[in-house]
Scaffold this motif. Structure first.
Motif, mmCIF file in Angstrom:
data_model
loop_
_atom_site.group_PDB
_atom_site.id
_atom_site.type_symbol
_atom_site.label_atom_id
_atom_site.label_comp_id
_atom_site.label_asym_id
_atom_site.label_seq_id
_atom_site.Cartn_x
_atom_site.Cartn_y
_atom_site.Cartn_z
ATOM 1 N N ALA A 181 0.849 -1.208 0.000
ATOM 2 C CA ALA A 181 0.000 0.000 0.000
ATOM 3 C C ALA A 181 0.879 1.251 0.000
ATOM 4 N N ALA A 182 1.968 1.237 0.783
ATOM 5 C CA ALA A 182 2.838 2.420 0.878
ATOM 6 C C ALA A 182 3.576 2.669 -0.439
ATOM 7 N N LEU A 183 3.952 1.594 -1.119
ATOM 8 C CA LEU A 183 4.646 1.747 -2.413
ATOM 9 C C LEU A 183 3.671 2.259 -3.471
ATOM 10 N N LYS A 184 2.429 1.802 -3.407
ATOM 11 C CA LYS A 184 1.415 2.210 -4.396
ATOM 12 C C LYS A 184 1.023 3.665 -4.236
ATOM 13 N N SER A 185 0.872 4.086 -2.972
ATOM 14 C CA SER A 185 0.333 5.428 -2.705
ATOM 15 C C SER A 185 1.416 6.497 -2.719
ATOM 16 N N PRO B 178 8.151 -19.501 -1.710
ATOM 17 C CA PRO B 178 8.628 -18.678 -2.820
ATOM 18 C C PRO B 178 7.512 -17.926 -3.556
ATOM 19 N N THR B 179 6.321 -17.873 -2.947
ATOM 20 C CA THR B 179 5.242 -17.125 -3.593
ATOM 21 C C THR B 179 5.398 -15.644 -3.256
ATOM 22 N N VAL B 180 5.369 -14.818 -4.287
ATOM 23 C CA VAL B 180 5.510 -13.367 -4.098
ATOM 24 C C VAL B 180 4.241 -12.724 -4.653
ATOM 25 N N PRO B 181 3.602 -11.829 -3.896
ATOM 26 C CA PRO B 181 2.325 -11.253 -4.364
ATOM 27 C C PRO B 181 2.452 -10.633 -5.759
ATOM 28 N N ASP B 182 1.426 -10.871 -6.608
ATOM 29 C CA ASP B 182 1.414 -10.300 -7.969
ATOM 30 C C ASP B 182 1.595 -8.792 -7.924
ATOM 31 N N GLU B 183 1.009 -8.159 -6.919
ATOM 32 C CA GLU B 183 1.095 -6.685 -6.848
ATOM 33 C C GLU B 183 2.551 -6.236 -6.792
ATOM 34 N N LEU C 95 9.128 5.761 -1.419
ATOM 35 C CA LEU C 95 9.562 5.813 -2.824
ATOM 36 C C LEU C 95 9.746 4.429 -3.448
ATOM 37 N N ALA C 96 10.451 3.550 -2.751
ATOM 38 C CA ALA C 96 10.861 2.296 -3.398
ATOM 39 C C ALA C 96 11.260 1.255 -2.352
ATOM 40 N N ALA C 97 11.403 0.003 -2.806
ATOM 41 C CA ALA C 97 11.860 -1.070 -1.909
ATOM 42 C C ALA C 97 12.721 -2.058 -2.675
ATOM 43 N N GLY C 98 13.671 -2.649 -1.962
ATOM 44 C CA GLY C 98 14.480 -3.752 -2.492
ATOM 45 C C GLY C 98 14.305 -4.918 -1.540
ATOM 46 N N LEU C 99 13.807 -6.038 -2.049
ATOM 47 C CA LEU C 99 13.410 -7.142 -1.164
ATOM 48 C C LEU C 99 14.080 -8.448 -1.590
ATOM 49 N N ASP C 100 14.746 -9.091 -0.628
ATOM 50 C CA ASP C 100 15.355 -10.401 -0.882
ATOM 51 C C ASP C 100 14.519 -11.502 -0.240
ATOM 52 N N VAL C 101 13.585 -11.108 0.625
ATOM 53 C CA VAL C 101 12.816 -12.079 1.413
ATOM 54 C C VAL C 101 11.349 -11.655 1.446
ATOM 55 N N PHE C 102 10.460 -12.647 1.588
ATOM 56 C CA PHE C 102 9.023 -12.397 1.434
ATOM 57 C C PHE C 102 8.249 -13.197 2.477
ATOM 58 N N ALA C 103 7.016 -12.758 2.722
ATOM 59 C CA ALA C 103 6.224 -13.369 3.791
ATOM 60 C C ALA C 103 5.913 -14.837 3.510
ATOM 61 N N ASN C 104 5.687 -15.182 2.234
ATOM 62 C CA ASN C 104 5.233 -16.536 1.914
ATOM 63 C C ASN C 104 6.076 -17.134 0.779
ATOM 64 N N THR D 210 4.473 -6.791 -10.221
ATOM 65 C CA THR D 210 4.172 -5.895 -11.352
ATOM 66 C C THR D 210 4.577 -4.445 -11.073
ATOM 67 N N MET D 211 5.052 -4.156 -9.879
ATOM 68 C CA MET D 211 5.434 -2.766 -9.541
ATOM 69 C C MET D 211 6.769 -2.389 -10.154
ATOM 70 N N GLN D 212 6.897 -1.135 -10.549
ATOM 71 C CA GLN D 212 8.140 -0.640 -11.150
ATOM 72 C C GLN D 212 9.133 -0.153 -10.092
ATOM 73 N N ASN D 213 8.642 0.240 -8.924
ATOM 74 C CA ASN D 213 9.542 0.835 -7.931
ATOM 75 C C ASN D 213 10.045 -0.169 -6.889
ATOM 76 N N VAL D 214 10.151 -1.434 -7.298
ATOM 77 C CA VAL D 214 10.734 -2.443 -6.404
ATOM 78 C C VAL D 214 11.769 -3.280 -7.158
ATOM 79 N N VAL D 215 12.786 -3.733 -6.430
ATOM 80 C CA VAL D 215 13.717 -4.734 -6.956
ATOM 81 C C VAL D 215 13.512 -5.987 -6.117
#
Ligand code: NAP
Ligand code: 8YV
Length: 329
Positions: free
Chosen positions: A252-256, A271-276, A260-269, A279-284
């Motif tokens: 929500a914070a990245l969308k709104s 190897p599933t990573v949320p589609d949202e 500004l941006a995020a770089g993520l090596d780890v995720f809540a679930n 598809t975002m441009q401001n994340v690595v």
């Protein structure tokens, strides 16, 4: 913790999770290896074999060595876990049942700090977008747009100032970037400003690099309030555990534009990573590769083997976790 028997009798070991050459070839014929890839596979383990298992190598963070899994092994003495983070191993159950848990600290520290630093720069300077731009042929028509982000005008708050947090700090020092940190206790090893309150630090910096352990005490600590305090120039780099960030709040914070941006090596679930996010441009986004080079992963595998060998030779394990200290072997 009680000691393993020092004798020539065979020791039955469970290799729990994916096996690799060092785990296959690193044990002498004093050891009998039983390999099971997943929790589901473990259900096929015959009770007569489970009763003989005295040591477990947990070879990946995706196989939970929880209470149900550990309770199958009445003679279990040691769980040697691969990785420095061991939130997938029930160390409370282990302590209560006189089982020692080991992890693989130090051998991966510099590698993971390299990845944190690379991910920070890739996020700020938009390396992934720039690579796609070149490959698509667009450079032939016009130059890549200037990046809004830069390391040059930033102040970084490191969340967690342990082994890896300090190695990240050293890299930021070399890059002449000011650093502050949040942890529950002040670290005697660094002179950066310490913020016992995470929101106060988020207000004072514009970049967070998160490198605390997973588990209950850090669950969703990077939440909507922290992201709001970080502000519209805010960048979040997470190389810790997905559980540490409130992922929907981050999306929500990245969308709104709250950050500004995020770089993520780890995720809540994983190897599933949320589609949202995908598809975002401001994340690595990286597939949990903090320690994933051949040289570092081999050193981690070797430490798993060495912990088990030390224990069954009647010596102290090399790297017991703080919850299951071993004294006087
Ligand atoms: P470490 O030396 O134990 O450092 C942990 C730091 O986190 C300490 O500064 C600790 O300080 C702080 N901390 C712990 N609980 C906290 C809490 N509830 N609130 C605030 N701060 C807290 O561990 P490390 O070797 O640096 O590794 C850190 C973590 O990185 C691992 O546990 C693992 O989850 C993750 N990791 C990820 C990768 C990857 O591939 N992405 C690779 C390696 C490690 P206080 O106790 O004073 O709070
Ligand atoms: C490993 C890690 O990828 O050490 C850790 O805590 O997250 C990584 O180094 C992971 O543990 C593999 O199981």
């Amino acid at each position: 913790m009680a000691g393993g028997n020092i004798s020539s009798e065979k020791v039955d070991l469970l290799i729990y999770g994916p096996s690799r050459p060092i785990l296959e070839n690193g044990f002498s014929d004093q050891f009998v290896r039983h390999a099971f890839e997943s929790k589901h596979d473990l259900e096929r383990l015959a009770p007569a074999v489970a009763e003989k298992i005295r040591g477990i190598a947990v070879t990946y963070h995706s196989v939970p060595a929880d209470k149900t899994a550990l309770a199958r092994f009445p003679k279990l003495e040691i769980v040697a876990s691969f990785g420095v983070g061991y939130d997938h191993v029930d160390s409370t159950y282990a302590r209560e049942h006189n089982i020692v848990v080991t992890n693989t600290p130090d051998v991966l520290t510099e590698e993971v700090a390299d990845v944190a630093m690379g991910l920070l720069i890739a996020t700020l300077r938009e390396f992934i977008k720039a690579d796609r731009y070149l490959r698509s042929g667009l450079w032939l028509t016009q130059n890549f747009p200037l990046s809004v982000g830069s390391l040059r005008d930033r102040k970084v708050g490191i969340v967690g100032m342990g082994r890896i947090g300090q190695a990240i700090g050293r890299r930021l020092d070399a890059s002449r970037v000011p650093v502050a940190y949040h942890s529950r206790n002040r670290s005697p090893s660094v002179s950066y400003q310490h913020y016992p309150d995470l929101i106060e630090m988020a207000k004072a910096v514009d970049t967070l690099i998160v490198i605390v352990p997973g588990g209950a005490s850090t669950a969703k600590m990077i939440n909507a309030d922290v992201l709001k305090a970080l502000g519209p120039r805010g960048v979040v780099i997470n190389v810790a555990r997905g559980s540490v960030i409130d992922e929907p709040a981050l999306i929500a914070a990245l969308k709104s534009g709250t950050i500004l941006a995020a770089g993520l090596d780890v995720f809540a679930n994983e190897p599933t990573v949320p589609d949202e996010l995908r598809t975002m441009q401001n994340v690595v986004l990286l597939p949990h590769i903090g320690s994933a080079s051949v040289v570092t992963r081999n050193a981690m595998d070797q430490l798993v083997v060495d912990n088990l060998k030390a224990w069954f030779a009647g010596k102290p394990p090399l790297t017991p976790v703080p919850e299951t200290p071993v004294k006087g072997r």
